[in-house]
Write an enzyme that holds these catalytic residues in place. Structure first.
Site, mmCIF file in Angstrom:
data_model
loop_
_atom_site.group_PDB
_atom_site.id
_atom_site.type_symbol
_atom_site.label_atom_id
_atom_site.label_comp_id
_atom_site.label_asym_id
_atom_site.label_seq_id
_atom_site.Cartn_x
_atom_site.Cartn_y
_atom_site.Cartn_z
ATOM 1 N N TRP A 73 -10.045 22.683 11.806
ATOM 2 C CA TRP A 73 -9.803 21.780 10.638
ATOM 3 C C TRP A 73 -11.191 21.973 9.599
ATOM 4 O O TRP A 73 -12.184 22.252 10.229
ATOM 5 C CB TRP A 73 -9.798 20.478 10.905
ATOM 6 N N GLU A 123 -4.507 -2.432 5.143
ATOM 7 C CA GLU A 123 -4.009 -2.594 6.346
ATOM 8 C C GLU A 123 -5.042 -3.432 7.134
ATOM 9 O O GLU A 123 -4.865 -4.119 8.236
ATOM 10 C CB GLU A 123 -3.443 -1.633 7.164
ATOM 11 N N THR A 128 0.795 -1.212 -0.062
ATOM 12 C CA THR A 128 0.048 -0.112 0.092
ATOM 13 C C THR A 128 0.822 1.425 -0.067
ATOM 14 O O THR A 128 2.051 1.076 0.135
ATOM 15 C CB THR A 128 -0.998 -0.070 1.331
ATOM 16 N N LYS A 187 -5.940 22.932 7.359
ATOM 17 C CA LYS A 187 -6.028 23.974 8.851
ATOM 18 C C LYS A 187 -6.259 25.460 8.521
ATOM 19 O O LYS A 187 -5.197 25.897 8.240
ATOM 20 C CB LYS A 187 -4.921 23.428 9.598
HETATM 21 P P1 ADP Z 1 -3.866 3.463 -0.902
HETATM 22 O O1 ADP Z 1 -3.266 4.459 0.050
HETATM 23 O O2 ADP Z 1 -2.589 2.480 -1.407
HETATM 24 O O3 ADP Z 1 -4.763 3.811 -1.626
HETATM 25 P P2 ADP Z 1 -5.744 2.018 0.725
HETATM 26 O O4 ADP Z 1 -6.672 1.698 -0.534
HETATM 27 O O5 ADP Z 1 -5.592 1.188 1.861
HETATM 28 O O6 ADP Z 1 -4.312 2.421 0.177
HETATM 29 O O7 ADP Z 1 -6.430 3.387 1.303
HETATM 30 C C1 ADP Z 1 -7.209 3.456 2.512
HETATM 31 C C2 ADP Z 1 -7.485 4.848 2.586
HETATM 32 O O8 ADP Z 1 -8.415 5.199 1.660
HETATM 33 C C3 ADP Z 1 -8.220 5.151 3.894
HETATM 34 O O9 ADP Z 1 -7.176 5.155 5.086
HETATM 35 C C4 ADP Z 1 -8.933 6.424 3.636
HETATM 36 O O10 ADP Z 1 -8.109 7.574 3.747
HETATM 37 C C5 ADP Z 1 -9.378 6.216 2.304
HETATM 38 N N1 ADP Z 1 -10.621 5.675 2.257
HETATM 39 C C6 ADP Z 1 -11.217 4.361 2.109
HETATM 40 N N2 ADP Z 1 -12.463 4.547 1.982
HETATM 41 C C7 ADP Z 1 -13.040 5.878 2.223
HETATM 42 C C8 ADP Z 1 -14.353 6.598 2.330
HETATM 43 N N3 ADP Z 1 -15.200 5.671 2.171
HETATM 44 N N4 ADP Z 1 -14.233 7.787 2.564
HETATM 45 C C9 ADP Z 1 -13.019 8.424 2.586
HETATM 46 N N5 ADP Z 1 -11.864 7.861 2.534
HETATM 47 C C10 ADP Z 1 -11.790 6.597 2.528
#
Ligand code: ADP
Length: 536
Positions: free
Chosen positions: A441, A326, A180, A436
């Site tokens: 935020w 993760e 990832t 910010k």
């Molecule tokens: P990569 O960073 O490689 O794309 P992931 O697919 O594991 O890896 O990404 C996970 C991240 O995606 C989460 O930590 C979050 O920030 C974002 N994410 C996943 N689903 C959602 C959602 N429904 N709304 C907002 N953010 C999301």
């Protein structure tokens, strides 16, 4: 009885009860392919023999560069159930990142779709451990390579028998590996084991989660190299659901529509951009998707406008979900709880825009900068931490997990969120994307969701731009639908009354396209770089 939770048992179970259940694929080399669980598992036995012949030992990593199809599924089972580790790779990563992760993982073999041959040829001399290159195709369709000795998948399969003496594995045996982007530095490997995979599959099937059953036809429009297609290669056989795999055609509205209609898909899973493509196709053609009754949308925030179009135009209910590689990846799913159906539409939409609640097996909380727990009141923002049966306890090859895990084992997700009294998670932003302004935020996600509801906006991103007085101020970046000249005042004016006045972006830029990461998310880092100079 204390018998191990293994993926081999998933295979045995559905081979026994769902042998005739179909697996339909769009393959990269020969169009639509019809198969069954029985046939796929038979060939998984043959894959295991192939691995033995190629010298794969228990624990070795076997890489795939492949789209969603039956062959990839055969590898999911053949590799993991033989005790080796399936390393699914995202072909959209930069070549340097691909070489880094394949060397870091110490991959022994790479199985790849024919279309990735140029990519693999370009990488080969940078790879330190790969000793066999297998093309996922049949003899007649084998490409030629001047630099590599290529093996043909169908040939190898045909040379081996379909009964393999599956080893009895400990449930903590590693089964799969996926890298990832991680919050900083190089990509990070997440290693799944048989136990976490089985528990995650159980979790996904539960009624309050996806509610999968043998009456479902499931179409994962999320790649099998991205967080295991959200676990569907394991949850579908557990539930006995028919699977529809769209191969390389994931962003193609016409193909998705044809698959839904022809195969009777009842539930489809994917990131918001995939559904934008399908919905645009349906709008253009006036076609319908009669069998589909629900979608799981996650990976990035799902705007209410997508949920409404699905529901009002097509009778499809959207579950918003959140997860991370993760977390195998399922973290939360938004299922309204009893009583919420009666809410006014606007209040219900407010709940549905949230990412939802954890299934049994995952726990979450928010903390302040000192790691102190914050209240679950739906208002207080904090760093989101999780723990549970399918959450990684460290990154692959890293002994020290103190940067990401606290002493009690909680994993820092890198997301900022609120959690309300009923346990609904609302992601504000990734920690590094949060804006910010004057010490407070602003959620870029909330602003983006509002922006895409405006008819002049096809895609939107909000980034923080340095500001002398406020530290940062939100700037809106917009792609407009083809043929539309966007009216900036109307777009910026549309935020009024929906968020606090000081949240409203001060400025807007119109662009032809917004940059995306290898997993299809808006690349805020690239945008920030692009616009910082503009505003300096
Ligand atoms: P990569 O960073 O490689 O794309 P992931 O697919 O594991 O890896 O990404 C996970 C991240 O995606 C989460 O930590 C979050 O920030 C974002 N994410 C996943 N689903 C959602 C959602 N429904 N709304 C907002 N953010 C999301």
């Amino acid at each position: 009885m204390s018998t191990p939770l293994t993926i081999t048992e998933i295979m045995r179970f559905s081979d026994r009860l769902y042998r005739e259940t179909e697996i339909i694929s769009i393959t990269a080399d020969e169009g639509v392919h019809r198969s069954t669980y029985g046939a796929v598992f038979k060939r998984a036995n043959q894959v295991a023999h192939v691995l033995d012949h190629l010298g794969v030992e228990p624990g070795n990593r076997v890489a795939t560069l492949a789209w969603n199809d039956h062959r990839h599924l055969e590898l999911y089972y053949g590799v993991s159930c033989s005790g080796a580790v399936l390393h699914t790779i995202n072909p959209r990563l930069f070549p340097e990142q691909l070489a880094y992760i394949m060397n870091h993982a110490n991959d022994q073999i790479v199985f790849f779709d024919p279309m990735f041959l140029p990519l693999v040829e370009g990488l080969a001399d940078k790879l330190s451990s790969v000793n066999s290159y297998v093309v996922l195709t049949s003899k007649g369709k084998m490409p030629e390579s001047s630099s590599l000795t290529l093996l043909c998948y169908e040939d190898l399969i045909a040379q081996n028998t379909s009964s393999y003496p599956w080893p009895v594995l400990e449930e903590t045996t590693a089964s799969a590996l996926c890298y990832t982007s991680g919050t900083t530095g190089n990509p990070k490997g997440v290693l799944f084991d048989h136990r976490s995979t089985v528990l995650h599959a159980y979790g996904c099937c539960m009624a309050n989660v996806l509610g999968l059953s043998h009456n479902d036809v499931v179409m994962p429009v999320v790649p099998m190299f991205h967080a295991n297609a959200w676990g569907t290669p394991y949850s579908c056989p557990v539930a006995g659901s028919k699977i529809v795999l769209p191969g390389p055609k994931m962003a193609d509205g016409e193909t998705l529509h044809a698959l839904i209609e022809n195969e009777g898909v009842t539930i489809a899973l994917g990131v918001p951009t995939v559904w934008q493509a399908l919905l645009a196709y349906l709008k253009e053609t006036g076609k319908t998707i009669d069998t589909l009754n629900r979608t799981l949308v996650g990976g990035s925030a799902c705007p209410i406008s997508i949920m409404e179009e699905f529901e009002k135009q097509h009778g499809v209910y959207t579950y918003h979900g959140w997860g991370m590689t993760e977390m195998s990846p399922l973290g939360t799913v938004n299922r309204l709880i009893p009583g919420m159906e009666k809410l006014e539409e606007s209040d219900r939409n407010e709940v549905r825009a949230k990412q939802g609640r954890t299934p049994f097996g995952v726990d979450m909380k928010i903390v302040d900068a000192d790691g102190k727990d914050l209240p679950h009141d739906g208002v207080t923002f904090g760093d989101l931490k999780v723990r549970g049966w399918w959450v990684a306890d460290s990154y692959f090859g890293e002994d020290d997990n103190r940067e990401t895990h606290d002493e009690a084992g909680w994993f820092s997700t890198g997301d900022v969120a609120t959690i309300d009294q009923q346990g609904f998670l609302n992601i504000t932003d990734r920690t590094k994307d949060v804006i910010k302004s004057g010490g407070e935020w602003i959620s870029s996600i909330e602003l983006e969701n509002l922006a895409v509801a405006h008819p002049h906006v096809a895609e939107a991103a909000v980034i923080g731009i340095n500001d002398k007085k406020w530290g940062e101020r939100p700037h809106l970046v917009v792609v407009s639908p083809e043929g539309v000249t966007p009216d900036e005042d109307s777009i910026l004016g549309s935020f009024k009354g929906k968020v606090a006045d000081w949240w409203i972006p001060d400025s807007m830029s119109l662009v032809d396209s917004i940059p995306h990461t290898a997993t299809g998310k808006i690349s805020k880092a690239t945008l920030r770089k692009q616009f910082t100079s503009t505003f300096e």
